[in-house]
Design a protein around this motif. Structure first.
Motif, short mmCIF file in Angstrom:
data_model
loop_
_atom_site.label_atom_id
_atom_site.label_comp_id
_atom_site.label_asym_id
_atom_site.label_seq_id
_atom_site.Cartn_x
_atom_site.Cartn_y
_atom_site.Cartn_z
N TYR A 149 10.87 14.32 46.19
CA TYR A 149 11.23 14.35 44.77
C TYR A 149 11.83 15.71 44.39
O TYR A 149 12.67 15.78 43.50
N TRP A 150 11.42 16.75 45.05
CA TRP A 150 12.06 18.05 44.87
C TRP A 150 13.50 18.01 45.36
O TRP A 150 14.39 18.62 44.77
N ASP A 151 13.70 17.27 46.44
CA ASP A 151 15.02 17.22 47.06
C ASP A 151 16.06 16.50 46.20
O ASP A 151 17.25 16.52 46.52
N MET A 152 15.63 15.87 45.12
CA MET A 152 16.56 15.20 44.22
C MET A 152 17.35 16.19 43.37
O MET A 152 18.32 15.81 42.71
N TYR A 153 16.95 17.46 43.38
CA TYR A 153 17.51 18.44 42.44
C TYR A 153 18.14 19.63 43.15
O TYR A 153 17.66 20.06 44.21
N ASP A 154 19.19 20.14 42.56
CA ASP A 154 19.78 21.41 42.96
C ASP A 154 19.30 22.44 41.95
O ASP A 154 19.78 22.49 40.81
N GLU A 155 18.34 23.23 42.35
CA GLU A 155 17.68 24.16 41.42
C GLU A 155 18.68 25.09 40.74
O GLU A 155 18.54 25.40 39.54
N ALA A 178 15.48 33.01 37.24
CA ALA A 178 15.28 32.37 38.54
C ALA A 178 13.93 31.66 38.59
O ALA A 178 13.83 30.52 39.07
N TYR A 179 12.89 32.31 38.08
CA TYR A 179 11.57 31.67 38.10
C TYR A 179 11.50 30.53 37.08
O TYR A 179 10.87 29.51 37.33
N ALA A 180 12.17 30.70 35.96
CA ALA A 180 12.21 29.61 34.97
C ALA A 180 12.85 28.37 35.58
O ALA A 180 12.40 27.24 35.34
N ARG A 181 13.91 28.56 36.37
CA ARG A 181 14.54 27.41 37.03
C ARG A 181 13.62 26.80 38.08
O ARG A 181 13.56 25.58 38.25
N LYS A 182 12.90 27.64 38.79
CA LYS A 182 11.92 27.13 39.77
C LYS A 182 10.88 26.25 39.09
O LYS A 182 10.55 25.16 39.58
N LEU A 183 10.38 26.71 37.96
CA LEU A 183 9.36 25.94 37.25
C LEU A 183 9.93 24.67 36.65
O LEU A 183 9.29 23.60 36.66
N ARG A 184 11.15 24.73 36.14
CA ARG A 184 11.78 23.53 35.61
C ARG A 184 12.04 22.54 36.75
O ARG A 184 11.84 21.33 36.58
N HIS A 185 12.45 23.04 37.90
CA HIS A 185 12.62 22.20 39.08
C HIS A 185 11.31 21.50 39.43
O HIS A 185 11.27 20.29 39.68
N ALA A 186 10.22 22.27 39.41
CA ALA A 186 8.91 21.71 39.74
C ALA A 186 8.49 20.64 38.74
O ALA A 186 7.98 19.57 39.11
N TYR A 187 8.70 20.92 37.45
CA TYR A 187 8.34 19.95 36.42
C TYR A 187 9.15 18.67 36.59
O TYR A 187 8.61 17.55 36.53
#
Length: 488
Positions: A242-248, A293-302
């Motif tokens: 499910y992470w792989d569905m996104y380009d962070e 960068a961390y905000a995008r990581k967290l949005r990716h995770a959510y």
């Protein structure tokens, strides 16, 4: 009169009641924890939510549904009882334990689920429906008790905690079988786990729900099935696929990165729940935002957690169809509140801003062939009376909500009140089609906030100081939602 004659007199009535029960619609109520309206059907093109989006094509998508309290347990109890909070206990996550778990059964149902049970529905809960992860009262680190949070609502209260052993361990689960408690908070707020959907508890919940729907289809009795999914609640853990569905690198950030103008920090909060994940890459605070960068990581995770949850919802909806139940079942998908992904520098819920109070809410009724978007303002307290009307049930209790069943057929209904009230942080907030008016009972100033959603949809500027006449007019409606909770 002999027993045979008595039986012959009451047999037609019994048959009529049985037929009426069979004709009543079933209810599948899917509760999703911390689900802000970040889905494709809500206009977010970045989120992969194909199953809920497909459901939305034949459902009503409410874009202005607001919860009464922006925290899990209190929000759910208000929705389940149709009541605004009137005591401080009603604002807490353990509201069900304090207000319902120890009460004897009496003439008034504790929730709309109990009212359905009293009227012939077979009621089953799976996962998190009230507040506890599995419906039982016990501390995070203890073994599961036998005390139900909603003791009179359920014929069955179920959960498969898998390798995590208890519901609360499963709620904060990591793929290796550990949890936030066992690792004493020394964990990241996200994880891309190895394995399939059952690598995390929501996959087990979906499997259990699929099995239960097969059983219910053979039961021949109207049912209420509540299915509570944990994700996207923290930690934002999901299988790697499910992470792989996104380009962070391509994910957008919040359109509201700063603290709103003319607002006291007391209206916000320092992201305490988020900070309890001690191994996070950065610390969030109102003073200093996290890096982009961390905000995008967290949005990716959510988003990965949302996509994982969406896949589990898809399994349950497919099982409903495969068992021939979809044509006579009301289906509701409801987020218990929003979640701030760095909006106003906040990571979490627990504010009276739009980000925390607005959540996803979709409804499909039997026979609905084509869905539509509804922009009328509704409250989660309206769900109770609406379900009672749709199921043709009366209720012995008076709710604060009103039935919006008419909006499902005619969204232009001129009689609908278009107002929602919310309560938290010593404040009462009112949402109308255009405005949000919030009044806090506190010393910190300003204690009144007004946002014009026509010109400021992200609530970035409090204009209360410049609009005294408008506030005076809006206060007439605001007062109708003031339960006296904070002014006593």
């Amino acid at each position: 009169m002999n027993s045979k004659k008595i039986f012959s007199l009451f047999l037609p009535l019994a048959i009529a009641c049985s037929v009426q029960a069979q004709q009543r619609p079933n209810v599948l109520f899917i509760c999703v924890d911390d689900l802000r309206p970040d889905l494709g059907c809500y206009g977010n093109p970045e989120v992969h939510s194909p199953n809920i989006d497909a459901f939305a094509e034949k459902a009503v998508v409410f874009r202005k549904q607001y919860v009464t309290v922006p925290t899990c347990g209190a929000s759910r109890i208000s929705m389940l009882t149709g009541r605004y909070p009137r005591t401080k206990a009603a604002l807490s996550n353990d509201a069900a334990e304090k207000l319902l778990a120890n009460l004897p059964r009496n003439g008034k149902p504790e929730t709309f689920i109990e009212n359905m049970r009293r009227n012939g529905y077979y009621t089953v809960g799976i996962g998190k429906i009230s507040h506890s992860a599995d419906g039982y009262v016990y501390p995070y680190t203890a073994s599961r008790s036998n005390q139900l949070e909603l003791p009179n609502s359920w014929d069955e209260m179920l959960m498969d905690p898998g390798k995590w052993k208890t519901g609360w361990n499963a709620f904060f689960a990591y793929a290796d079988g550990s949890n936030r408690q066992s690792r004493k908070g020394n964990v990241k707020p996200y994880e891309a786990g190895q394995g399939e959907d059952d690598a995390y508890p929501d996959g087990l919940t979906a499997t259990l729900a699929v099995q239960k729907l097969k059983e219910l289809s053979a039961k021949g009795q109207p049912f209420f099935l509540g299915v509570g999914f944990f994700k996207p609640h923290l930690p934002f853990n999901a299988p790697k696929k499910y992470w792989d569905m996104y380009d962070e690198s391509k994910l957008s950030l919040t359109p509201s990165p700063d603290i709103p103008e003319n607002v006291n920090a007391a209206s916000l909060h320092p992201s305490a729940e988020f900070a309890s994940y001690k191994a996070g890459d950065e610390r969030a605070s109102l003073k200093d935002p996290v890096s982009d960068a961390y905000a995008r990581k967290l949005r990716h995770a959510y988003y990965a957690a949302v996509s994982y949850m969406d896949a589990q919802v898809g399994k349950v909806l497919e099982a409903l169809k495969q068992n021939g139940l979809d044509e006579n079942t009301i289906v509701i998908i409801w987020g218990d509140h929003g979640w701030q992904l760095g909006d106003d520098r906040v990571w979490g819920k627990h504010t009276l801003f739009e980000w925390s109070l607005r959540s996803a809410f979709l409804v499909r009724t039997p026979g609905m062939e084509k869905g539509f978007i509804c922009d009328r303002v509704i409250s989660s307290a309206d769900i109770y009376p609406t379900l009672m009307q749709l199921c043709n049930l009366s209720s012995p209790v008076k709710t604060d909500g009103n039935s919006f069943a008419g909006l499902l057929a005619s969204p232009d209904d001129a009689t609908w009140r278009d107002v929602a009230y919310s309560y938290f942080r010593q404040g009462v907030s009112m949402r109308t089609p255009r405005y949000r008016l919030t009044k806090y009972f506190r010393e910190a100033q300003p204690a009144v906030e007004l946002y014009d959603h026509e010109t400021d949809p992200f609530e970035n500027k409090n204009i209360a100081a410049t609009q005294p006449a408008l506030i005076a007019e809006l206060m007439k409606t605001w007062e109708k939602g003031n339960t006296g909770l904070f002014s006593k």
